[in-house]
Design a protein around this motif. Structure first.
Motif, PDB file in Angstrom:
ATOM      1  N   ALA A  78       1.103  -1.125  -0.115  1.00  0.00           N
ATOM      2  CA  ALA A  78       0.439  -0.083   0.020  1.00  0.00           C
ATOM      3  C   ALA A  78       0.695   1.166  -0.282  1.00  0.00           C
ATOM      4  CB  ALA A  78      -0.907  -0.575   1.401  1.00  0.00           C
ATOM      5  N   CYS A  79       1.594   1.605   0.926  1.00  0.00           N
ATOM      6  CA  CYS A  79       2.986   2.134   0.852  1.00  0.00           C
ATOM      7  C   CYS A  79       3.770   2.519  -0.827  1.00  0.00           C
ATOM      8  CB  CYS A  79       3.638   1.937   1.964  1.00  0.00           C
ATOM      9  SG  CYS A  79       5.118   3.222   1.954  1.00  0.00           S
ATOM     10  N   ALA A  80       3.786   1.593  -1.675  1.00  0.00           N
ATOM     11  CA  ALA A  80       4.736   1.283  -2.745  1.00  0.00           C
ATOM     12  C   ALA A  80       4.104   2.074  -3.273  1.00  0.00           C
ATOM     13  CB  ALA A  80       5.150   0.480  -2.828  1.00  0.00           C
ATOM     14  N   VAL A  81       2.796   1.491  -3.163  1.00  0.00           N
ATOM     15  CA  VAL A  81       1.865   2.426  -4.955  1.00  0.00           C
ATOM     16  C   VAL A  81       1.362   3.417  -4.223  1.00  0.00           C
ATOM     17  CG1 VAL A  81       1.710   0.367  -6.049  1.00  0.00           C
ATOM     18  CG2 VAL A  81      -0.397   0.616  -3.697  1.00  0.00           C
ATOM     19  N   LYS A  82       1.013   4.226  -2.754  1.00  0.00           N
ATOM     20  CA  LYS A  82       0.168   5.245  -2.828  1.00  0.00           C
ATOM     21  C   LYS A  82      -1.350   5.211  -2.278  1.00  0.00           C
ATOM     22  CE  LYS A  82       3.983   8.384  -4.071  1.00  0.00           C
ATOM     23  NZ  LYS A  82       4.938   7.059  -4.224  1.00  0.00           N
ATOM     24  N   VAL A  83      -1.658   3.699  -1.617  1.00  0.00           N
ATOM     25  CA  VAL A  83      -2.837   3.547  -1.526  1.00  0.00           C
ATOM     26  C   VAL A  83      -3.129   3.457   0.143  1.00  0.00           C
ATOM     27  CG1 VAL A  83      -3.582   2.163  -3.209  1.00  0.00           C
ATOM     28  CG2 VAL A  83      -2.854   1.516  -1.774  1.00  0.00           C
ATOM     29  N   ASP A  84      -4.056   3.554   0.078  1.00  0.00           N
ATOM     30  CA  ASP A  84      -4.324   3.944   1.975  1.00  0.00           C
ATOM     31  C   ASP A  84      -3.881   2.305   2.315  1.00  0.00           C
ATOM     32  OD1 ASP A  84      -5.734   4.363   4.450  1.00  0.00           O
ATOM     33  OD2 ASP A  84      -7.326   2.294   3.535  1.00  0.00           O
ATOM     34  N   GLY A  85      -3.653   1.628   3.298  1.00  0.00           N
ATOM     35  CA  GLY A  85      -3.421  -0.093   3.536  1.00  0.00           C
ATOM     36  C   GLY A  85      -5.007  -0.212   4.313  1.00  0.00           C
ATOM     37  N   ALA A  86      -5.306   0.420   5.081  1.00  0.00           N
ATOM     38  CA  ALA A  86      -6.792  -0.685   5.610  1.00  0.00           C
ATOM     39  C   ALA A  86      -7.456  -0.947   4.316  1.00  0.00           C
ATOM     40  CB  ALA A  86      -7.988   0.749   6.524  1.00  0.00           C
ATOM     41  N   THR A  87      -7.816   0.225   2.736  1.00  0.00           N
ATOM     42  CA  THR A  87      -8.464  -0.187   2.677  1.00  0.00           C
ATOM     43  C   THR A  87      -7.608  -1.526   1.601  1.00  0.00           C
ATOM     44  OG1 THR A  87      -9.003   2.193   1.556  1.00  0.00           O
ATOM     45  CG2 THR A  87      -9.594   0.743   0.107  1.00  0.00           C
ATOM     46  N   LEU A  88      -6.814  -1.042   1.295  1.00  0.00           N
ATOM     47  CA  LEU A  88      -5.963  -2.576   0.396  1.00  0.00           C
ATOM     48  C   LEU A  88      -6.537  -3.832   1.519  1.00  0.00           C
ATOM     49  CD1 LEU A  88      -4.845  -4.067  -1.817  1.00  0.00           C
ATOM     50  CD2 LEU A  88      -2.164  -3.201  -0.615  1.00  0.00           C
ATOM     51  N   ARG A  89      -5.999  -3.839   2.671  1.00  0.00           N
ATOM     52  CA  ARG A  89      -6.638  -5.023   3.227  1.00  0.00           C
ATOM     53  C   ARG A  89      -7.386  -5.607   3.444  1.00  0.00           C
ATOM     54  NH1 ARG A  89      -5.208  -6.271   9.604  1.00  0.00           N
ATOM     55  NH2 ARG A  89      -6.277  -7.886   9.913  1.00  0.00           N
ATOM     56  N   ALA A  90      -8.699  -4.582   3.688  1.00  0.00           N
ATOM     57  CA  ALA A  90     -10.407  -5.313   2.937  1.00  0.00           C
ATOM     58  C   ALA A  90     -10.420  -5.408   1.804  1.00  0.00           C
ATOM     59  CB  ALA A  90     -10.715  -3.972   3.590  1.00  0.00           C
ATOM     60  N   ARG A  91     -10.174  -5.064   0.836  1.00  0.00           N
ATOM     61  CA  ARG A  91     -10.405  -5.317   0.189  1.00  0.00           C
ATOM     62  C   ARG A  91     -10.176  -6.828  -0.808  1.00  0.00           C
ATOM     63  NH1 ARG A  91     -11.543  -2.045  -4.611  1.00  0.00           N
ATOM     64  NH2 ARG A  91     -12.624  -3.474  -6.860  1.00  0.00           N
ATOM     65  N   PHE A  92      -8.294  -7.262  -0.097  1.00  0.00           N
ATOM     66  CA  PHE A  92      -7.705  -7.742  -0.263  1.00  0.00           C
ATOM     67  C   PHE A  92      -8.768  -9.427   0.452  1.00  0.00           C
ATOM     68  CE2 PHE A  92      -4.399 -11.314   0.908  1.00  0.00           C
ATOM     69  CZ  PHE A  92      -3.685 -12.318  -0.184  1.00  0.00           C
ATOM     70  N   GLU A  93      -8.769  -9.484   2.213  1.00  0.00           N
ATOM     71  CA  GLU A  93     -10.065  -9.864   2.282  1.00  0.00           C
ATOM     72  C   GLU A  93     -11.469 -10.375   2.356  1.00  0.00           C
ATOM     73  OE1 GLU A  93      -7.611  -9.287   6.716  1.00  0.00           O
ATOM     74  OE2 GLU A  93      -9.467  -8.303   6.195  1.00  0.00           O
ATOM     75  N   ALA A  94     -11.576  -9.474   1.681  1.00  0.00           N
ATOM     76  CA  ALA A  94     -12.845  -9.636   0.726  1.00  0.00           C
ATOM     77  C   ALA A  94     -13.178 -10.574  -0.282  1.00  0.00           C
ATOM     78  CB  ALA A  94     -14.169  -8.242   0.581  1.00  0.00           C
ATOM     79  N   LEU A  95     -12.132 -10.200  -1.074  1.00  0.00           N
ATOM     80  CA  LEU A  95     -11.844 -10.936  -2.575  1.00  0.00           C
ATOM     81  C   LEU A  95     -11.271 -12.645  -2.384  1.00  0.00           C
ATOM     82  CD1 LEU A  95     -11.657 -10.678  -5.667  1.00  0.00           C
ATOM     83  CD2 LEU A  95      -9.395 -10.534  -5.415  1.00  0.00           C
ATOM     84  N   THR A  96     -10.104 -12.869  -0.711  1.00  0.00           N
ATOM     85  CA  THR A  96      -9.971 -13.607  -1.214  1.00  0.00           C
ATOM     86  C   THR A  96     -10.658 -14.805   0.317  1.00  0.00           C
ATOM     87  OG1 THR A  96      -8.377 -13.135   1.226  1.00  0.00           O
ATOM     88  CG2 THR A  96      -7.339 -13.314  -1.182  1.00  0.00           C
ATOM     89  N   GLY A  97     -11.591 -14.046   0.825  1.00  0.00           N
ATOM     90  CA  GLY A  97     -11.758 -14.522   2.154  1.00  0.00           C
ATOM     91  C   GLY A  97     -10.878 -14.984   3.397  1.00  0.00           C
ATOM     92  N   LEU A  98      -9.861 -14.225   3.524  1.00  0.00           N
ATOM     93  CA  LEU A  98      -8.746 -15.002   4.223  1.00  0.00           C
ATOM     94  C   LEU A  98      -8.950 -13.419   5.340  1.00  0.00           C
ATOM     95  CD1 LEU A  98      -6.037 -16.671   5.479  1.00  0.00           C
ATOM     96  CD2 LEU A  98      -4.974 -15.452   2.986  1.00  0.00           C
ATOM     97  N   ASP A  99      -8.520 -13.477   6.284  1.00  0.00           N
ATOM     98  CA  ASP A  99      -8.209 -12.498   7.498  1.00  0.00           C
ATOM     99  C   ASP A  99      -6.004 -12.475   7.595  1.00  0.00           C
ATOM    100  OD1 ASP A  99      -7.685 -11.405   9.632  1.00  0.00           O
ATOM    101  OD2 ASP A  99      -8.734 -11.979  11.044  1.00  0.00           O
TER     102      ASP A  99
END
Length: 268
Positions: free
Chosen positions: A176-197
């Motif tokens: 998230a830092c490298a691509v300059k996006v919000d970390g919480a948003t990236l994690r939430a999107r990743f978790e929603a897509l993968t079903g992985l906490d």
């Protein structure tokens, strides 16, 4: 949880796609030669096919009558089983029976998307099909995938981990830092897509599987996965030994002659 507007950020979607949809790597000449010498099998897992190759004589040792030691090798993100050609040949020469496999959405295995936990479940499936495993050797993302498998029932006498990340949360935050996006948003999107906490991949939740001797090898100047990741794993794992593999980078570590000899010596 970020609101829906933030979650719909197209850049976040692109980053998550990059982190879950690996690009298949072409089979090079050394890898092709290796696979020609192996026995190809198909393992069905979660409704899809995983391709595995096995090398070496499975019969007991002629001189001692002892069963052959069995090693299972786990490749990293956007790699493939054939990338292990140097280590496979060296282990077979040392008397091992060796199996490599293509993770979901990699190499010859089916699928378009995967993640570290899915790779860990695939490892469990291959190990269950294979039978008792003496050693696991894992590179890069294959390392946390193997930690997931150990925590969920895979048993080995020893394991080797090459340049592996040890925190999914840190990996998401750094991305998230490298691509300059919000970390919480990236994690939430990743978790929603993968079903992985993501927290389920943290070392404190995987510690139950860290019960055997382990060797951790990492180039201190690795440009892709920081040395501190292996240092954190060593700190969390009683019985783990961390050693520097100087000058091998991140991807060439699996074929470096000195690294291969150290792996064989440790496992033997």
């Amino acid at each position: 949880m970020p609101d829906a507007t933030v979650m719909d950020n197209p850049l976040v979607g692109q980053v998550v796609a990059h982190m879950t949809r690996p690009r298949r790597q072409a089979l090079d000449e050394e890898g092709r030669r290796l696979l020609l010498d192996g026995v190809r099998d198909e393992v069905w897992h979660e409704g899809r096919m995983l391709v595995a190759y096995t090398f070496g004589d499975a019969r007991p040792d002629v001189e001692t009558g002892a069963p052959r030691r069995r090693a299972l090798l786990v490749h990293g993100w956007e790699s493939r089983a054939a990338g292990w050609h140097v280590l496979v040949r060296r282990l077979v020469a040392a008397g091992w029976h060796v199996t490599v496999f293509d993770a979901p959405a990699h190499g010859e295995s089916a699928g378009e998307a995967t993640n570290v936990a899915a790779m860990g479940r695939a490892l469990l499936a291959v190990a269950g099909w294979l039978g008792p495993v003496d050693a696991v050797v894992a590179h890069s993302l294959g390392s946390p995938a193997s930690l997931y498998a150990f925590a969920h029932g895979l048993r080995a006498r020893s394991s080797v981990h090459l340049a592996g990340p040890s925190s999914l949360i840190r990996a998401l935050d750094r991305t998230a830092c490298a691509v300059k996006v919000d970390g919480a948003t990236l994690r939430a999107r990743f978790e929603a897509l993968t079903g992985l906490d993501a927290a389920d991949m943290e070392l404190e939740r995987l510690a139950a599987g860290m019960r055997h001797p382990a060797l951790l090898l990492h180039d201190p100047l690795d440009p892709e996965v920081h040395w501190s990741e292996s240092a954190a794993l060593a700190n969390a794992w009683d019985g783990a030994l961390l050693e520097a593999a100087n000058g091998v980078g991140h991807r060439k570590i699996i074929g470096d002659s000195a690294v291969v000899e150290r792996i064989v010596g440790f496992l033997s």
